[in-house]
Design an enzyme around this catalytic site. Structure first.
Site, mmCIF file in Angstrom:
data_model
loop_
_atom_site.group_PDB
_atom_site.id
_atom_site.type_symbol
_atom_site.label_atom_id
_atom_site.label_comp_id
_atom_site.label_asym_id
_atom_site.label_seq_id
_atom_site.Cartn_x
_atom_site.Cartn_y
_atom_site.Cartn_z
ATOM 1 N N HIS A 134 0.803 -1.229 0.000
ATOM 2 C CA HIS A 134 0.000 0.000 0.000
ATOM 3 C C HIS A 134 0.838 1.284 0.000
ATOM 4 C CE1 HIS A 134 -3.447 -2.465 0.146
ATOM 5 N NE2 HIS A 134 -3.645 -2.554 1.437
ATOM 6 N N HIS A 208 -9.918 1.870 0.310
ATOM 7 C CA HIS A 208 -9.816 0.730 1.223
ATOM 8 C C HIS A 208 -10.880 0.727 2.317
ATOM 9 C CE1 HIS A 208 -7.849 -2.505 3.385
ATOM 10 N NE2 HIS A 208 -6.792 -2.483 2.592
ATOM 11 N N GLU A 345 -11.298 -4.112 -2.896
ATOM 12 C CA GLU A 345 -10.424 -3.047 -3.393
ATOM 13 C C GLU A 345 -10.224 -3.258 -4.895
ATOM 14 O OE1 GLU A 345 -6.886 -3.515 -0.726
ATOM 15 O OE2 GLU A 345 -8.384 -4.665 0.356
#
Ligand code: GLA
Length: 382
Positions: A134, A208, A345
């Site tokens: 991420h 997210h 996601e």
């Protein structure tokens, strides 16, 4: 494969729409702004509320572009917040497992925390075992975005901007990113992403949110009925990096084509489930063409709420909240236990920079990344 194939022309149309007005709307939707405290390094953070003319609302903060609440009706018209979140900015800063956040530069994992582009190797932060997750140590979920309220003919919207410096978190190129959150009067949360770069780089942007369609703090999500439009998924190794294979979902716990309760096969002894402690896998979406196509549908039987996700992206990571471990206390004062929320996601596949056979995540100067995802909320009564 060219990066252009999955890029949405619809996203460009909305972003360029002359009907969007700055400031709060006169009429249908509205955009409100209130202070949400200061970051530890003293930056003021505002909370924005997008409200449509049906009374549904989406709240987000400039820090991380984090969506803190999505208030949508159940089958009797009662509004509840359907995403997990915290009460305080300090909690988002210190312990957030990416609740509601914008994720970049690279959503999901890059194996070995490195990749090679045009003959140069780039080293990233290994913040998830040996891998980079991420966007690294300070990804887009931890920066303060510049926010500009917009209002359109349908609902309410705001644009978020962030410029990531050349070399930030180890990635090449100055990346200019723009995200538009819109709440339409059809109870759709629409997320339009755009990005440009001044040097070749890799990008994978996503959002997210952890959902619980029965309402935040009401318990587990095992009974939610999930459908994913995917004949294949990307199996992973023990560190959750795709092996490179596109495997059939047939006969596995990953077959959600006909709809199945999330909890029905989550404790199966399929070795893939052990790696992720549950679902933490990328699905290869069945799609034709480059426009928006239905990726997933989730139905929660008690409230009657339905969420349908359409996207221009080629994949979706289904994560069943496996790493929630009762240590986090949510905004409503309750503990978050394992599988109290799920994420879908939309994204390019994990580790694409090291997997030439996957759709490319390379962005070059002169190109504009455009990507759109829509979460449409309705009920079994509507
Ligand atoms: C993504 C990852 C998961 C986990 C969550 C955040 O969904 O795939 O493994 O890291 O983010 O906890």
């Amino acid at each position: 494969m060219s990066r252009a194939w999955h890029r949405s022309v619809l996203g460009a149309a909305v972003l360029g729409m002359g009907v969007l007005l700055t400031g709060t709307s006169a009429g249908a939707g509205s955009v409100d702004k209130t202070p949400f405290g200061n970051t530890q390094d003293g930056k003021a953070v505002n909370l924005y509320t997008l409200t449509n003319d049906r009374g549904a609302s989406v709240k987000f903060i400039a820090y991380g572009g984090i969506i803190t609440a999505i208030n949508v009706p159940d089958r009797w018209g009662k509004l509840d917040n359907v995403v997990l979140g915290f009460k305080e900015l300090a909690d988002y800063e210190s312990m957030n497992p990416y609740f509601g956040a914008l994720i970049g530069r690279y959503g999901n994992r890059i194996g070995g925390a490195k990749f090679t582009l045009d003959g140069t190797q780039y080293q990233l932060a290994a913040n998830n075992g040996p891998n980079s997750l991420h966007g690294g140590t300070k990804g887009f979920d931890k920066v303060v975005w510049a926010v500009e309220p917009l209002s359109g003919v349908s609902g309410a919207a705001a644009r978020l901007n962030y410029t990531s410096k050349d070399g930030e978190e180890g990635y090449p190129g100055t990346l200019t990113v723009q995200v538009v959150y819109s709440l339409t009067n059809d109870n759709e949360l629409r997320i339009d992403y755009e990005a440009t770069t001044d040097k070749p780089t890799v990008v994978n942007l996503t959002s997210h949110s952890y959902f619980n369609l029965a309402g935040d703090g009401t318990g587990g999500i095992d009974d939610h009925i999930l459908t994913i439009s995917a004949d294949r998924y990307t199996p992973v190794d023990a560190t959750l990096i795709p092996t490179g294979q596109l495997a059939s979902v047939t006969g596995t716990p990953f077959d959600f084509r006909q709809g199945a309760p999330i909890g029905a096969r989550i404790r199966s002894n399929d070795p893939q489930m052990a790696y992720g402690r549950g679902y933490d896998h990328n699905f290869v979406l069945n799609r034709s063409g480059s426009g928006l196509s239905l990726a997933a549908r989730v139905y929660e039987p008690r409230s009657g709420r339905i969420m349908e996700i359409s996207t221009t992206e080629p994949g979706v990571q289904f994560y069943s909240g496996n790493f929630l471990d009762s240590t986090l206390i949510g905004a409503a004062g309750q503990q978050y236990r394992q599988t109290d929320g799920f994420c879908l996601e939309t994204q390019h596949f994990p580790d694409s920079p090291n997997k030439p056979s996957f759709p490319t995540t390379v962005l070059k100067p002169g190109e504009t990344l455009k990507s759109t995802t829509i979460h449409k909320f309705s009920t079994d009564a509507s």
